[in-house]
Design a protein around this motif. Structure first.
Motif, PDB file in Angstrom:
ATOM      1  N   VAL A 153     102.766  -2.922  25.285  1.00  0.00           N
ATOM      2  CA  VAL A 153     102.720  -2.532  23.932  1.00  0.00           C
ATOM      3  C   VAL A 153     101.390  -1.921  23.415  1.00  0.00           C
ATOM      4  O   VAL A 153     101.325  -0.913  22.998  1.00  0.00           O
TER       5      VAL A 153
ATOM      6  N   SER B 162     114.601  -3.601  25.019  1.00  0.00           N
ATOM      7  CA  SER B 162     113.385  -4.410  24.451  1.00  0.00           C
ATOM      8  C   SER B 162     113.808  -4.690  22.869  1.00  0.00           C
ATOM      9  O   SER B 162     114.147  -3.901  22.088  1.00  0.00           O
TER      10      SER B 162
ATOM     11  N   TYR C 248     115.595  -7.146  25.739  1.00  0.00           N
ATOM     12  CA  TYR C 248     115.040  -8.536  26.138  1.00  0.00           C
ATOM     13  C   TYR C 248     114.029  -8.972  25.284  1.00  0.00           C
ATOM     14  O   TYR C 248     113.308  -8.266  24.551  1.00  0.00           O
ATOM     15  N   PHE C 249     113.943 -10.476  24.826  1.00  0.00           N
ATOM     16  CA  PHE C 249     112.687 -10.817  24.133  1.00  0.00           C
ATOM     17  C   PHE C 249     111.752 -11.222  25.397  1.00  0.00           C
ATOM     18  O   PHE C 249     111.365 -10.525  26.164  1.00  0.00           O
ATOM     19  N   ASN C 250     111.112 -12.444  25.195  1.00  0.00           N
ATOM     20  CA  ASN C 250     109.874 -12.541  25.983  1.00  0.00           C
ATOM     21  C   ASN C 250     110.288 -13.348  27.424  1.00  0.00           C
ATOM     22  O   ASN C 250     110.565 -14.388  27.405  1.00  0.00           O
TER      23      ASN C 250
ATOM     24  N   THR D 182      98.440  -9.034  30.129  1.00  0.00           N
ATOM     25  CA  THR D 182      98.321  -9.118  28.542  1.00  0.00           C
ATOM     26  C   THR D 182      99.236 -10.170  28.189  1.00  0.00           C
ATOM     27  O   THR D 182      98.952 -10.633  27.261  1.00  0.00           O
ATOM     28  N   HIS D 183     100.287 -10.955  29.244  1.00  0.00           N
ATOM     29  CA  HIS D 183     101.202 -11.850  28.652  1.00  0.00           C
ATOM     30  C   HIS D 183     100.541 -13.298  28.596  1.00  0.00           C
ATOM     31  O   HIS D 183      99.879 -13.702  29.365  1.00  0.00           O
ATOM     32  N   LEU D 184     101.194 -13.848  27.739  1.00  0.00           N
ATOM     33  CA  LEU D 184     100.815 -15.273  27.439  1.00  0.00           C
ATOM     34  C   LEU D 184     100.785 -16.244  28.469  1.00  0.00           C
ATOM     35  O   LEU D 184      99.850 -16.862  28.873  1.00  0.00           O
TER      36      LEU D 184
ATOM     37  N   ASN E 255      98.569 -15.600  31.349  1.00  0.00           N
ATOM     38  CA  ASN E 255      97.127 -15.644  30.917  1.00  0.00           C
ATOM     39  C   ASN E 255      96.869 -17.072  30.778  1.00  0.00           C
ATOM     40  O   ASN E 255      95.469 -17.420  31.404  1.00  0.00           O
TER      41      ASN E 255
ATOM     42  N   ASN F   5      92.664 -16.715  25.413  1.00  0.00           N
ATOM     43  CA  ASN F   5      92.489 -16.529  23.943  1.00  0.00           C
ATOM     44  C   ASN F   5      93.605 -16.566  23.202  1.00  0.00           C
ATOM     45  O   ASN F   5      94.658 -16.135  23.459  1.00  0.00           O
ATOM     46  N   ILE F   6      93.650 -17.319  22.199  1.00  0.00           N
ATOM     47  CA  ILE F   6      94.993 -17.323  21.269  1.00  0.00           C
ATOM     48  C   ILE F   6      94.623 -16.174  20.110  1.00  0.00           C
ATOM     49  O   ILE F   6      93.588 -16.281  19.537  1.00  0.00           O
TER      50      ILE F   6
ATOM     51  N   CYS G  79     101.774 -17.024  16.351  1.00  0.00           N
ATOM     52  CA  CYS G  79     103.101 -16.384  16.457  1.00  0.00           C
ATOM     53  C   CYS G  79     104.092 -17.113  17.101  1.00  0.00           C
ATOM     54  O   CYS G  79     103.862 -17.900  18.184  1.00  0.00           O
TER      55      CYS G  79
ATOM     56  N   ARG H 202     107.759 -16.794  19.319  1.00  0.00           N
ATOM     57  CA  ARG H 202     108.534 -16.265  20.197  1.00  0.00           C
ATOM     58  C   ARG H 202     109.647 -16.781  20.741  1.00  0.00           C
ATOM     59  O   ARG H 202     109.757 -17.865  20.842  1.00  0.00           O
TER      60      ARG H 202
ATOM     61  N   VAL I 222     102.609 -20.115  19.995  1.00  0.00           N
ATOM     62  CA  VAL I 222     101.652 -19.826  21.085  1.00  0.00           C
ATOM     63  C   VAL I 222     101.290 -21.258  21.268  1.00  0.00           C
ATOM     64  O   VAL I 222     100.947 -21.662  22.696  1.00  0.00           O
TER      65      VAL I 222
ATOM     66  N   LEU J  74     109.726 -13.392  16.333  1.00  0.00           N
ATOM     67  CA  LEU J  74     110.770 -12.687  16.831  1.00  0.00           C
ATOM     68  C   LEU J  74     111.768 -13.670  17.572  1.00  0.00           C
ATOM     69  O   LEU J  74     111.270 -14.558  18.623  1.00  0.00           O
TER      70      LEU J  74
HETATM   71  N1  UFG Z   1      99.193 -13.966  23.175  1.00  0.00           N
HETATM   72  C1  UFG Z   1      97.869 -14.911  22.971  1.00  0.00           C
HETATM   73  N2  UFG Z   1      97.076 -14.890  24.059  1.00  0.00           N
HETATM   74  C2  UFG Z   1      97.219 -14.233  25.220  1.00  0.00           C
HETATM   75  C3  UFG Z   1      98.542 -13.440  25.266  1.00  0.00           C
HETATM   76  C4  UFG Z   1      99.329 -13.268  24.210  1.00  0.00           C
HETATM   77  O1  UFG Z   1      97.687 -15.442  21.972  1.00  0.00           O
HETATM   78  O2  UFG Z   1      96.227 -14.085  26.180  1.00  0.00           O
HETATM   79  C5  UFG Z   1     100.069 -14.122  22.090  1.00  0.00           C
HETATM   80  C6  UFG Z   1     100.525 -12.912  21.553  1.00  0.00           C
HETATM   81  O3  UFG Z   1      99.758 -12.650  20.590  1.00  0.00           O
HETATM   82  C7  UFG Z   1     101.912 -13.232  21.036  1.00  0.00           C
HETATM   83  C8  UFG Z   1     102.569 -14.096  21.944  1.00  0.00           C
HETATM   84  O4  UFG Z   1     101.394 -14.911  22.639  1.00  0.00           O
HETATM   85  O5  UFG Z   1     101.676 -13.769  19.683  1.00  0.00           O
HETATM   86  C9  UFG Z   1     103.193 -13.546  23.004  1.00  0.00           C
HETATM   87  O6  UFG Z   1     102.487 -12.318  23.524  1.00  0.00           O
HETATM   88  P1  UFG Z   1     102.791 -11.575  25.044  1.00  0.00           P
HETATM   89  O7  UFG Z   1     102.052 -10.662  25.398  1.00  0.00           O
HETATM   90  O8  UFG Z   1     103.427 -12.471  26.073  1.00  0.00           O
HETATM   91  O9  UFG Z   1     104.514 -10.931  24.562  1.00  0.00           O
HETATM   92  P2  UFG Z   1     104.804  -9.951  23.247  1.00  0.00           P
HETATM   93  O10 UFG Z   1     105.517 -10.732  22.411  1.00  0.00           O
HETATM   94  O11 UFG Z   1     103.599  -9.313  22.884  1.00  0.00           O
HETATM   95  O12 UFG Z   1     105.433  -8.860  24.051  1.00  0.00           O
HETATM   96  C10 UFG Z   1     106.888  -9.070  24.739  1.00  0.00           C
HETATM   97  C11 UFG Z   1     106.978  -7.983  25.833  1.00  0.00           C
HETATM   98  C12 UFG Z   1     107.124  -6.580  25.341  1.00  0.00           C
HETATM   99  C13 UFG Z   1     108.488  -6.818  24.267  1.00  0.00           C
HETATM  100  C14 UFG Z   1     108.254  -7.960  23.448  1.00  0.00           C
HETATM  101  C15 UFG Z   1     109.366  -8.041  22.724  1.00  0.00           C
HETATM  102  O13 UFG Z   1     105.709  -8.022  26.665  1.00  0.00           O
HETATM  103  O14 UFG Z   1     107.308  -5.877  26.199  1.00  0.00           O
HETATM  104  O15 UFG Z   1     107.988  -9.049  24.160  1.00  0.00           O
HETATM  105  O16 UFG Z   1     109.658  -8.946  21.919  1.00  0.00           O
HETATM  106  F1  UFG Z   1     108.530  -5.452  23.583  1.00  0.00           F
END
Ligand code: UFG
Length: 329
Positions: free
Chosen positions: A83, A121, A172-174, A192-194, A197, A210-211, A223, A225, A263, A293
């Motif tokens: 994203v 997505s 898809y969701f997460n 980048t994903h939670l 990481n 990091n949160i 957040c 999810r 989170v 979400l």
């Molecule tokens: N987060 C952290 N620290 C991290 C990584 C993430 O605090 O190191 C938090 C994010 O801020 C968010 C939550 O954890 O609040 C989930 O983050 P992710 O990056 O794991 O997932 P996203 O919700 O950002 O995105 C995912 C997919 C996208 C898709 C989206 C749709 O990666 O492709 O879900 O809901 F579009």
């Protein structure tokens, strides 16, 4: 024969295994820009698959596949999905996701291959107006990534009217978890994903978790999810394929667990799996993150007969096993 684009990537590779286990012949198409050749090697060491290295932005690459194989349906994962990268490099996303898909669809139509399962997505929805979000929720993507997915959904609708191309769009969701027994899992060069990481911070020296934001209007400020297991998710693709072939009808389905976790909930669950607390830092909110979400996936459960039984702790345990394998790659 089923064509799986992006089959060397995270979700795509799990889908390859799912289709192979259901006795379908598979040809994988990937340019390894995000996917990994090692994943294909692992799959090839156990299963009989056809692999073709190519780029959807070169229409000749994909034309070759339709000329060479008798393709019944396409499962289309290939595309960029980060994203935040999409907000700074939209050109790459529109070229790769939209132009690449147009080449694929045009080649399909020219070769009379008229069934596609499309990897969409929850990013097409943008900020939640209500939760859980069903497929009729308004579509207001907040970033170029989500916009590319929505543009493709719209193209698919137009191609159905004009060329009778049938599609099942899966939002898809997460997605989390791994099929570590098959040596596959989530593997992004820049993670980048939670879940990965948090796990990496326990396995790699100096890797800080990091949160991003603890001042959201949620139960604990972080957040919320909807985390869905990758193996449950790819099973929905197999069910969608069967549905498409049997009904010859296009449709759209959300794929999420319907369960909500913050989170901090996820962090606590990872610590439970590890058996100890890992350090973390509270950082600023990440740009473009919606506070909450949650999916309403009742349509997929009803129409596709899909069920997702994997618990959060099971998915995280599998992801942990995979992270340990990945360290040895
Ligand atoms: N987060 C952290 N620290 C991290 C990584 C993430 O605090 O190191 C938090 C994010 O801020 C968010 C939550 O954890 O609040 C989930 O983050 P992710 O990056 O794991 O997932 P996203 O919700 O950002 O995105 C995912 C997919 C996208 C898709 C989206 C749709 O990666 O492709 O879900 O809901 F579009």
């Amino acid at each position: 024969m089923i064509l799986i684009t992006g089959g060397a990537g995270y979700i795509g590779s799990h889908c390859v295994i799912e289709f192979l286990k259901n006795n379908l012949d598979v040809v994988v198409f990937d340019n390894f820009s995000k996917g990994h050749s090692k994943i294909i090697d692992k799959i090839k060491s156990k299963y009989d698959i056809n692999f073709f290295k190519g780029d959807l932005r070169n229409k000749n690459d994909i034309d070759l596949i339709f000329r060479k194989y008798d393709i019944e349906a396409v499962v289309h994962f290939a595309g960029f999905s980060e994203v935040s990268a999409s907000t700074v490099q939209p050109k790459m996303f529109y070229e790769n996701n939209v132009l690449g898909t147009l080449n694929l669809l045009n080649s399909m139509v020219e070769n009379k291959v008229l069934n596609i399962i499309f990897s969409s997505s929850a990013a097409v929805y943008g900020e939640a107006k209500y939760v859980p979000m069903d497929e009729n929720h308004q579509l207001m993507p907040k970033n170029p990534y989500g916009k590319t997915k929505l543009i493709i959904e719209n193209i698919l609708d137009d191609y159905e009217i004009a060329y009778n191309l049938k599609s099942v769009k899966l939002r898809y969701f997460n997605v989390i978890g791994a099929n570590y027994k098959e040596n596959i899992g989530e593997w992004h060069d820049i993670e980048t994903h939670l879940v990965p990481n948090i796990l990496k911070s326990s396995l790699i020296d100096d890797y800080v978790f990091n949160i991003f934001g603890d001042d959201y209007e949620t139960k604990d400020g972080t957040c919320i999810r909807d985390y869905v297991d990758v193996q449950d998710l790819v099973h929905a693709h197999y069910l969608a394929y069967k549905y498409l072939i049997k009904s010859n009808k296009s449709d759209i389905f959300n794929l999420g667990s319907g369960k909500e976790y913050s989170v901090k909930d996820v962090y606590n669950c990872v610590c439970k799996v590890l058996g100890y607390k890992i350090p973390f830092k509270i950082n600023a909110r990440r740009k473009g993150d919606p506070a909450i979400l949650i999916a309403d996936s009742s349509k997929a459960r009803k129409v596709l007969n899909w069920s997702n039984e994997t618990s959060l702790i099971e998915s995280i345990s599998n992801a942990y096993e995979w992270e340990k394998i990945l360290k040895t790659f």
